[in-house]
Scaffold this active site. Sequence first.
Site, PDB file in Angstrom:
ATOM      1  N   ASP A 225     -16.716  -0.366  90.068  1.00 23.72           N
ATOM      2  CA  ASP A 225     -16.420  -0.497  91.491  1.00 23.72           C
ATOM      3  C   ASP A 225     -15.646  -1.800  91.691  1.00 23.72           C
ATOM      4  OD1 ASP A 225     -18.394   0.434  94.415  1.00 23.72           O
ATOM      5  OD2 ASP A 225     -16.315  -0.211  94.224  1.00 23.72           O
TER       6      ASP A 225
HETATM    7  C1  GLC Z   1     -15.428  -0.078  97.527  1.00 25.19           C
HETATM    8  C2  GLC Z   1     -16.521   0.954  97.423  1.00 25.19           C
HETATM    9  C3  GLC Z   1     -16.156   2.165  96.622  1.00 25.19           C
HETATM   10  C4  GLC Z   1     -14.667   2.426  96.753  1.00 25.19           C
HETATM   11  C5  GLC Z   1     -13.960   1.259  96.083  1.00 25.19           C
HETATM   12  C6  GLC Z   1     -12.441   1.385  96.188  1.00 25.19           C
HETATM   13  O1  GLC Z   1     -15.983  -1.363  97.472  1.00 25.19           O
HETATM   14  O2  GLC Z   1     -17.790   0.507  96.965  1.00 25.19           O
HETATM   15  O3  GLC Z   1     -16.945   3.261  97.106  1.00 25.19           O
HETATM   16  O4  GLC Z   1     -14.330   3.640  96.127  1.00 25.19           O
HETATM   17  O5  GLC Z   1     -14.363   0.002  96.606  1.00 25.19           O
HETATM   18  O6  GLC Z   1     -12.056   1.321  97.519  1.00 25.19           O
END
Ligand code: GLC
Length: 715
Positions: free
Chosen positions: A278
């Site tokens: 993430d």
């Molecule tokens: C965010 C979220 C995740 C998302 C990623 C990209 O922090 O936790 O669900 O897909 O970053 O945007």
Amino acid sequence: MKTEELKELFEKMTLSEKLGQLTQTTAEHFIKNEGDEADDDIEKELVETGPAFDELEEQKEALFTVGSVLGVSGAKVINRIQKNFLEQNRLKIPLLFMHDAIHGYRTVFPIPLAMAGSFDEETVKLAAKCTAKELRAVGIHVNFSPMNDLVRDARWGRVMESFGEDAVVSGRLGKAMIQGYQGSTDGTIGRNGVASCLKHFAAYGAAEGGRDYAAVDLSWKEFFGAYAKPYEIALEGKPRFVMSSFNSLNGEPATASRFLLTDVLRGRYGFDGIVISDWGAVAELKNHGVASDDRDAAKLALNAGVEIEMTSSSYLRFGKELAEKNRGLEKKINEAVWKVLCLKNALGLFENPYANEAEEEKVLLSQELLDAAKRAACESCVLLKNEKLLPIKKDCRTMILTGPYAKTKELLGNWSCRGSFDDTVSLEEGMKAVFPNARVEAYENFSECPKELLETADFVLVTLGEAWELSGEGHSSANLELPVKQQELIEAVRASGRDFAAVVFSGRPLALGSVDEKIPALMWCWYPGTCTGMAVAELLAGECSPSGKLAMSLPRVSGQAPLYYNEYRSGRPANESSYSSRYQDCGIGALYPFGHGLSYAKIIYSDAAVSSGTIRGGETVTFSVKVTNSSEYSVKETVLLYMNDPVSALVRPVKELLDFKRVSLKPHQSAEVIFEVSSEALKYLNNELKRVIEPGIVNLFLNSEEKPAAQIQYE
Ligand code: GLC
């Protein structure tokens, strides 16, 4: 290109270039200097979903080796970025573009927690298929969806992205969404499909106190028996990606956990796709206190099995020296890079890395997509109570809409990607369209409603809820009650003496315990998306009957969180006595429990039967029931089949959802709904993580019935 050619390309790559492929960054790095008007378009398309990392800025040469970009979209913009990039990338390896279109891109569907209330895999699959169409048209190849975290705590803002509190519902809808995005059931990517990324692995929804990013500590029985189950089921949909979660689980950050990302995800669940972290989660291993610096973080994440680092760049900066010291790491890097190249090849990016700019306008917001979004919105709203006030009479002459959501177009919910409020149908617009002969007037402030209008009004529709910005990532709430202003609004409308109903827009379950008995008819709409106004108006007018059921329990008060239907039995089950498992200052259980949902139609269940009164290991029995629609409405009815095991070696939940089926019934039509109940499905996980069951009676229940519909003797 042919596999041999791909292999030749792979052999030409340096270790640094390979580490580039395993790095994902945001698009601002690829915007040329000011003055290039086409690049100015990029700025407004950027969607930041986390804190910025700027190490990459100092590594210009490395920048043009990265493998993917996230958070930008639009065919023209993406084509500019791709073109800028390929001009500088030595081996001409195109970028993958990834985005978060978790309930639509420009055509916005109901939030996932709402769509879960349809209990309809086909509805969810269609929503995903439509979203994928728009994503491909705007140049996106990978969608960071479905979010399949099990959530039992409404204080956690990301509950809106989930499919709610039941593992079976979450898993099956997640699987359906994956298949809808990819356009296949075997992990290949269809012509209009995008790669799906199942997230967040694992158990992010169990954050302590419902506080986002907080630690998770569970028994392994609870993890594998409940929180991991949605991912296990959804993985049958063959997503090409899985995203590691921010949280730690039992002391190990998921992003540094070889047990989770390799032993469980790949070993136990058979995942063979790409693991991406993430946003900044690799760098955040320092904050968890398991890594002393970014080099340490890179080593931990690579060892755990994280293959693409999202937005931080420790792989780029330290991967080479780590791999040169550890051949095992170099092997992991090579395997990961090969998977990335194969995906790019499967998407045809080497032959054509660009989006078709002419296609975009044709696809976005097409009638086909809007129809699908309206269908999903109609099926997601839940009629919670109705003291004979709904549907609103067709000959209603004067209607007042009031409250914060009477006129607004901000009805998309959070994570609405490139959805536009301008495209959204407000409740006022919908009600005027569906009641063309009525005088429909909307006043956000009830006090501004003219006295003469109020005195002649046949009906008042009160809108309640929580602003869309207050749920989603980083939006945990300690208080789930309605704002005082809305509680006062209910009192004022009641005092007017007019017939009224209330509709609620919210990204999370709210606690209506203090106002519920003052509301004679209540429909929970969550955030229904682009087609809100028409869908809600048609439901209120009875053009279609509500069919949604709650995928998440609604509490009486905030203090009940976490709240879920399948709680474990207690030695002193909640009852009127204070010597029972209940709060002294609030009623027992949910205000409206998981699975609750009313219809305008009278649905009759009869002739419930099991094919055999006994079942042994390895056997399957069928449970059938006749469902009759004794109304003039065409309906979709969700049939929920629960079990409970009254005597077991370990304490089991008071009841557990075994299966759910959706049946469409024309007026006065009946259908026989048949469930296959396997001995395996009746078992539970013990502390040795074995699925077991002891001989004895198993009760089967239908929907919210207290009395078992059938019993089976497990021998
Ligand atoms: C965010 C979220 C995740 C998302 C990623 C990209 O922090 O936790 O669900 O897909 O970053 O945007």
